[in-house]
Scaffold this motif. Structure first.
Motif, mmCIF file in Angstrom:
data_model
loop_
_atom_site.group_PDB
_atom_site.id
_atom_site.type_symbol
_atom_site.label_atom_id
_atom_site.label_comp_id
_atom_site.label_asym_id
_atom_site.label_seq_id
_atom_site.Cartn_x
_atom_site.Cartn_y
_atom_site.Cartn_z
ATOM 1 N N PRO A 1 4.799 12.717 35.196
ATOM 2 C CA PRO A 1 5.650 12.552 36.385
ATOM 3 C C PRO A 1 6.724 11.504 36.108
ATOM 4 O O PRO A 1 6.553 10.636 35.254
ATOM 5 C CB PRO A 1 4.686 12.057 37.466
ATOM 6 C CG PRO A 1 3.323 12.139 36.894
ATOM 7 C CD PRO A 1 3.428 12.329 35.426
ATOM 8 N N LYS A 2 7.805 11.583 36.860
ATOM 9 C CA LYS A 2 8.888 10.611 36.728
ATOM 10 C C LYS A 2 8.648 9.381 37.590
ATOM 11 O O LYS A 2 9.180 8.312 37.331
ATOM 12 C CB LYS A 2 10.211 11.260 37.154
ATOM 13 C CG LYS A 2 10.597 12.454 36.332
ATOM 14 C CD LYS A 2 11.816 13.139 36.928
ATOM 15 C CE LYS A 2 12.136 14.387 36.157
ATOM 16 N NZ LYS A 2 12.154 15.578 36.965
ATOM 17 N N THR B 1 8.585 20.782 46.987
ATOM 18 C CA THR B 1 7.406 21.576 46.653
ATOM 19 C C THR B 1 6.255 20.587 46.592
ATOM 20 O O THR B 1 6.288 19.651 45.782
ATOM 21 C CB THR B 1 7.587 22.291 45.298
ATOM 22 O OG1 THR B 1 8.717 23.157 45.399
ATOM 23 C CG2 THR B 1 6.342 23.095 44.945
ATOM 24 N N VAL B 2 5.261 20.769 47.455
ATOM 25 C CA VAL B 2 4.184 19.783 47.596
ATOM 26 C C VAL B 2 2.844 20.417 47.276
ATOM 27 O O VAL B 2 2.542 21.526 47.728
ATOM 28 C CB VAL B 2 4.165 19.188 49.028
ATOM 29 C CG1 VAL B 2 3.061 18.145 49.165
ATOM 30 C CG2 VAL B 2 5.526 18.579 49.369
ATOM 31 N N PHE B 3 2.045 19.676 46.516
ATOM 32 C CA PHE B 3 0.681 20.064 46.187
ATOM 33 C C PHE B 3 -0.256 18.987 46.706
ATOM 34 O O PHE B 3 -0.015 17.803 46.491
ATOM 35 C CB PHE B 3 0.500 20.200 44.672
ATOM 36 C CG PHE B 3 1.418 21.219 44.060
ATOM 37 C CD1 PHE B 3 1.094 22.565 44.089
ATOM 38 C CD2 PHE B 3 2.617 20.830 43.485
ATOM 39 C CE1 PHE B 3 1.952 23.508 43.543
ATOM 40 C CE2 PHE B 3 3.477 21.758 42.926
ATOM 41 C CZ PHE B 3 3.146 23.104 42.952
ATOM 42 N N ALA B 4 -1.307 19.398 47.395
ATOM 43 C CA ALA B 4 -2.316 18.453 47.872
ATOM 44 C C ALA B 4 -3.364 18.266 46.776
ATOM 45 O O ALA B 4 -3.751 19.239 46.117
ATOM 46 C CB ALA B 4 -2.962 18.982 49.148
ATOM 47 N N ILE B 5 -3.813 17.023 46.602
ATOM 48 C CA ILE B 5 -4.856 16.721 45.629
ATOM 49 C C ILE B 5 -6.035 16.120 46.392
ATOM 50 O O ILE B 5 -5.921 15.035 46.990
ATOM 51 C CB ILE B 5 -4.376 15.732 44.543
ATOM 52 C CG1 ILE B 5 -3.073 16.203 43.885
ATOM 53 C CG2 ILE B 5 -5.483 15.480 43.520
ATOM 54 C CD1 ILE B 5 -3.149 17.520 43.155
ATOM 55 N N ASN B 6 -7.140 16.859 46.392
ATOM 56 C CA ASN B 6 -8.357 16.415 47.073
ATOM 57 C C ASN B 6 -9.513 17.204 46.471
ATOM 58 O O ASN B 6 -9.649 18.404 46.736
ATOM 59 C CB ASN B 6 -8.250 16.660 48.579
ATOM 60 C CG ASN B 6 -9.463 16.191 49.344
ATOM 61 O OD1 ASN B 6 -10.587 16.342 48.886
ATOM 62 N ND2 ASN B 6 -9.244 15.636 50.525
ATOM 63 N N PRO C 1 4.966 21.334 36.505
ATOM 64 C CA PRO C 1 5.212 19.897 36.328
ATOM 65 C C PRO C 1 5.393 19.186 37.672
ATOM 66 O O PRO C 1 5.988 19.721 38.602
ATOM 67 C CB PRO C 1 6.500 19.864 35.503
ATOM 68 C CG PRO C 1 6.535 21.171 34.796
ATOM 69 C CD PRO C 1 5.924 22.156 35.761
ATOM 70 N N ILE C 2 4.885 17.977 37.731
ATOM 71 C CA ILE C 2 4.953 17.137 38.932
ATOM 72 C C ILE C 2 6.006 16.064 38.689
ATOM 73 O O ILE C 2 5.943 15.338 37.701
ATOM 74 C CB ILE C 2 3.578 16.475 39.200
ATOM 75 C CG1 ILE C 2 2.500 17.530 39.408
ATOM 76 C CG2 ILE C 2 3.665 15.510 40.375
ATOM 77 C CD1 ILE C 2 1.082 16.973 39.288
ATOM 78 N N ASP C 3 6.962 15.963 39.612
ATOM 79 C CA ASP C 3 7.975 14.919 39.501
ATOM 80 C C ASP C 3 7.486 13.587 40.062
ATOM 81 O O ASP C 3 7.782 12.527 39.518
ATOM 82 C CB ASP C 3 9.249 15.309 40.257
ATOM 83 C CG ASP C 3 9.966 16.501 39.653
ATOM 84 O OD1 ASP C 3 9.885 16.713 38.425
ATOM 85 O OD2 ASP C 3 10.621 17.222 40.421
ATOM 86 N N MET C 4 6.765 13.652 41.181
ATOM 87 C CA MET C 4 6.337 12.432 41.881
ATOM 88 C C MET C 4 4.886 12.563 42.291
ATOM 89 O O MET C 4 4.452 13.603 42.807
ATOM 90 C CB MET C 4 7.206 12.222 43.120
ATOM 91 C CG MET C 4 6.809 11.039 43.988
ATOM 92 S SD MET C 4 8.018 10.842 45.338
ATOM 93 C CE MET C 4 6.944 10.727 46.750
ATOM 94 N N LEU D 1 14.254 9.712 45.676
ATOM 95 C CA LEU D 1 13.930 10.800 46.602
ATOM 96 C C LEU D 1 14.904 11.968 46.449
ATOM 97 O O LEU D 1 14.553 13.111 46.759
ATOM 98 C CB LEU D 1 13.907 10.281 48.040
ATOM 99 C CG LEU D 1 12.720 9.375 48.362
ATOM 100 C CD1 LEU D 1 12.904 8.703 49.714
ATOM 101 C CD2 LEU D 1 11.410 10.154 48.309
ATOM 102 N N GLY D 2 16.092 11.705 45.951
ATOM 103 C CA GLY D 2 17.044 12.771 45.693
ATOM 104 C C GLY D 2 16.823 13.492 44.381
ATOM 105 O O GLY D 2 17.233 14.634 44.214
ATOM 106 N N ARG D 3 16.141 12.834 43.432
ATOM 107 C CA ARG D 3 15.908 13.431 42.113
ATOM 108 C C ARG D 3 14.642 14.263 42.029
ATOM 109 O O ARG D 3 14.603 15.248 41.308
ATOM 110 C CB ARG D 3 15.821 12.333 41.051
ATOM 111 C CG ARG D 3 17.155 11.875 40.555
ATOM 112 C CD ARG D 3 17.020 11.025 39.299
ATOM 113 N NE ARG D 3 16.376 9.740 39.509
ATOM 114 C CZ ARG D 3 16.998 8.632 39.888
ATOM 115 N NH1 ARG D 3 18.282 8.648 40.141
ATOM 116 N NH2 ARG D 3 16.343 7.519 40.032
ATOM 117 N N VAL D 4 13.581 13.830 42.725
ATOM 118 C CA VAL D 4 12.311 14.552 42.597
ATOM 119 C C VAL D 4 12.348 15.841 43.404
ATOM 120 O O VAL D 4 13.050 15.940 44.417
ATOM 121 C CB VAL D 4 11.104 13.679 43.002
ATOM 122 C CG1 VAL D 4 11.030 12.422 42.146
ATOM 123 C CG2 VAL D 4 11.122 13.319 44.465
#
Length: 146
Positions: A102-103, A47-52, A75-78, A15-18
């Protein structure tokens, strides 16, 4: 990896890396957990993106919403998964098709598929299953990002 339990340092470390998170299955309904968690993560500094797919081009919890992970413009980390367990393998496959990948794939409470997790891990993506970051962040007393 054993997904029956996680060390607090493992969860806190991730949670600290993403920094960027895609919430797959984000709902436009404020009463749904996916809506609240997406909002919580954004307020916490991610930074959050919703996927729907049904809401693409609109906002969910004030966040840009896309039909697929591949549509996210950075790029998406999580990848945070709010889909039933039987869909986790498809989300893993979609994640593996991204460049860069993603990581971390995080599946929410009640969402677990050890075979899908093994597939992701074999390709170098960490997996946390059956947990909620909106529970873990306050429990671990993690600071806000930024």
């Amino acid at each position: 990896m054993n997904h029956d339990s996680y060390d607090d340092a493992f969860i806190a470390g991730w949670l600290g890396r993403v920094r960027t998170i895609a919430v797959v299955g984000a709902s436009p309904n404020p009463a749904r957990p996916s809506h609240g968690v997406a909002r919580f993560l954004a307020l916490h500094g991610y930074t959050v993106f919703a996927i729907n797919p049904g809401q693409a081009g609109r906002n969910i919890a004030g966040l840009p919403t896309y039909a697929r992970l591949a549509d996210v413009p950075e790029p998406i980390d999580m990848v945070d998964v709010f889909r039933a367990p039987e869909y986790l393998a498809a989300v893993v496959a979609e994640s593996l098709a991204l460049a860069p990948r993603p990581k971390l794939i995080w599946s929410q409470l009640g969402v677990r598929d050890d075979a899908a997790a093994a597939t992701a891990e074999a390709q170098g993506i960490a997996v946390i299953q059956d947990r909620c970051p909106a529970i873990e962040i306050p429990r671990l007393r993690l600071p806000r990002l930024g």
